[in-house]
Motif scaffolding. Structure first.
Motif, mmCIF file in Angstrom:
data_model
loop_
_atom_site.group_PDB
_atom_site.id
_atom_site.type_symbol
_atom_site.label_atom_id
_atom_site.label_comp_id
_atom_site.label_asym_id
_atom_site.label_seq_id
_atom_site.Cartn_x
_atom_site.Cartn_y
_atom_site.Cartn_z
ATOM 1 N N ASP A 25 0.862 -1.187 0.000
ATOM 2 C CA ASP A 25 0.000 0.000 0.000
ATOM 3 C C ASP A 25 0.895 1.232 0.000
ATOM 4 N N THR A 26 0.852 2.011 -1.069
ATOM 5 C CA THR A 26 1.748 3.159 -1.233
ATOM 6 C C THR A 26 1.205 4.444 -0.624
ATOM 7 N N THR A 27 0.100 4.369 0.090
ATOM 8 C CA THR A 27 -0.490 5.557 0.699
ATOM 9 C C THR A 27 0.498 6.205 1.660
ATOM 10 N N GLY A 28 0.767 7.483 1.465
ATOM 11 C CA GLY A 28 1.680 8.222 2.330
ATOM 12 C C GLY A 28 3.132 8.160 1.907
ATOM 13 N N TYR A 29 3.437 7.370 0.889
ATOM 14 C CA TYR A 29 4.813 7.239 0.409
ATOM 15 C C TYR A 29 5.015 8.108 -0.833
ATOM 16 N N THR A 30 6.256 8.483 -1.080
ATOM 17 C CA THR A 30 6.649 9.233 -2.266
ATOM 18 C C THR A 30 7.589 8.359 -3.074
ATOM 19 N N SER A 31 7.376 8.304 -4.371
ATOM 20 C CA SER A 31 8.220 7.507 -5.244
ATOM 21 C C SER A 31 9.466 8.298 -5.632
ATOM 22 N N GLY A 32 10.590 7.622 -5.694
ATOM 23 C CA GLY A 32 11.834 8.270 -6.086
ATOM 24 C C GLY A 32 12.815 7.280 -6.682
ATOM 25 N N THR A 33 13.877 7.814 -7.253
ATOM 26 C CA THR A 33 14.928 6.992 -7.853
ATOM 27 C C THR A 33 16.254 7.321 -7.189
ATOM 28 N N ILE A 34 16.990 6.302 -6.800
ATOM 29 C CA ILE A 34 18.312 6.483 -6.195
ATOM 30 C C ILE A 34 19.286 6.915 -7.293
ATOM 31 N N VAL A 35 20.046 7.968 -7.006
ATOM 32 C CA VAL A 35 21.009 8.494 -7.978
ATOM 33 C C VAL A 35 22.379 8.588 -7.301
ATOM 34 N N GLN A 36 23.391 8.022 -7.952
ATOM 35 C CA GLN A 36 24.762 8.120 -7.449
ATOM 36 C C GLN A 36 25.511 9.127 -8.314
ATOM 37 N N SER A 37 26.274 9.995 -7.642
ATOM 38 C CA SER A 37 27.048 10.998 -8.364
ATOM 39 C C SER A 37 28.490 10.957 -7.868
ATOM 40 N N LYS A 38 29.399 11.055 -8.797
ATOM 41 C CA LYS A 38 30.813 11.101 -8.431
ATOM 42 C C LYS A 38 31.409 12.480 -8.719
ATOM 43 N N ALA A 39 30.547 13.439 -9.055
ATOM 44 C CA ALA A 39 31.002 14.798 -9.360
ATOM 45 C C ALA A 39 31.492 15.495 -8.087
ATOM 46 N N GLU A 40 32.512 16.308 -8.234
ATOM 47 C CA GLU A 40 33.076 17.020 -7.094
ATOM 48 C C GLU A 40 32.061 18.028 -6.550
ATOM 49 N N GLY A 41 31.917 18.061 -5.229
ATOM 50 C CA GLY A 41 31.001 18.983 -4.573
ATOM 51 C C GLY A 41 29.547 18.528 -4.602
ATOM 52 N N ASP A 42 29.305 17.350 -5.126
ATOM 53 C CA ASP A 42 27.954 16.806 -5.220
ATOM 54 C C ASP A 42 27.770 15.726 -4.151
ATOM 55 N N CYS A 43 26.535 15.535 -3.712
ATOM 56 C CA CYS A 43 26.252 14.440 -2.776
ATOM 57 C C CYS A 43 26.419 13.124 -3.523
ATOM 58 N N GLU A 44 27.048 12.149 -2.868
ATOM 59 C CA GLU A 44 27.275 10.877 -3.543
ATOM 60 C C GLU A 44 25.957 10.153 -3.807
ATOM 61 N N TRP A 45 25.070 10.088 -2.804
ATOM 62 C CA TRP A 45 23.789 9.395 -2.950
ATOM 63 C C TRP A 45 22.645 10.371 -2.719
ATOM 64 N N THR A 46 21.761 10.490 -3.698
ATOM 65 C CA THR A 46 20.571 11.328 -3.575
ATOM 66 C C THR A 46 19.367 10.530 -4.068
ATOM 67 N N ILE A 47 18.191 11.074 -3.801
ATOM 68 C CA ILE A 47 16.956 10.473 -4.301
ATOM 69 C C ILE A 47 16.273 11.521 -5.172
ATOM 70 N N LYS A 48 16.026 11.167 -6.426
ATOM 71 C CA LYS A 48 15.367 12.084 -7.354
ATOM 72 C C LYS A 48 13.874 11.778 -7.352
ATOM 73 N N LEU A 49 13.069 12.792 -7.066
ATOM 74 C CA LEU A 49 11.628 12.645 -7.068
ATOM 75 C C LEU A 49 11.088 12.854 -8.478
ATOM 76 N N LYS A 50 9.853 12.448 -8.707
ATOM 77 C CA LYS A 50 9.251 12.575 -10.040
ATOM 78 C C LYS A 50 9.129 14.022 -10.499
ATOM 79 N N ASP A 51 9.018 14.959 -9.546
ATOM 80 C CA ASP A 51 8.897 16.376 -9.926
ATOM 81 C C ASP A 51 10.252 17.020 -10.214
ATOM 82 N N GLY A 52 11.340 16.235 -10.160
ATOM 83 C CA GLY A 52 12.663 16.734 -10.502
ATOM 84 C C GLY A 52 13.501 17.184 -9.315
#
Length: 114
Positions: free
Chosen positions: A40-67
């Motif tokens: 049951d997805t009620t109350g949850y937000t869907s997202g995609t795990i994103v890994q970044s190796k760019a300098e000054g960027d967070c290594e692990w983030t979650i991208k939501l559907k709204d960007g």
């Protein structure tokens, strides 16, 4: 007298055996139902795990559907898979951002999407 006592005893034992067999089947059915029941997805937000190796960027983030990007303060290693789709519940955090593109959040729940 002994015959009545014997029949009563046999009846009680048979009743107990039948009752315990029914309970076991019910427990097994519930366990099977829980594993096949959809999430049951009620109350949850869907997202995609994103890994970044760019300098000054967070290594692990979650991208939501709204960007938007979220920076989870803590994330379990089992979910650190680039491109994995997850369902999350989170609380925004009022603290300094560790990277420019993502807002800090505290994950209260996270589940892998099927």
């Amino acid at each position: 007298m002994k015959t009545k006592l014997f029949i009563t005893g046999i009846t009680l034992v048979t009743g107990l055996v039948l009752a315990s067999c029914g309970q076991k089947a019910t427990t097994e059915e519930k366990a099977k139902e829980e594993t096949t029941m959809s999430f049951d997805t009620t109350g949850y937000t869907s997202g995609t795990i994103v890994q970044s190796k760019a300098e000054g960027d967070c290594e692990w983030t979650i991208k939501l559907k709204d960007g938007r990007f979220l920076d989870p303060m803590t994330i379990d290693k089992n979910f650190m898979k680039d491109g994995a789709t997850v369902w999350i519940k989170f609380l925004p955090q009022r603290r300094m951002q560790r990277c420019d593109k993502a807002n800090p959040v505290d994950l209260t729940e996270i589940k892998m999407a099927e």
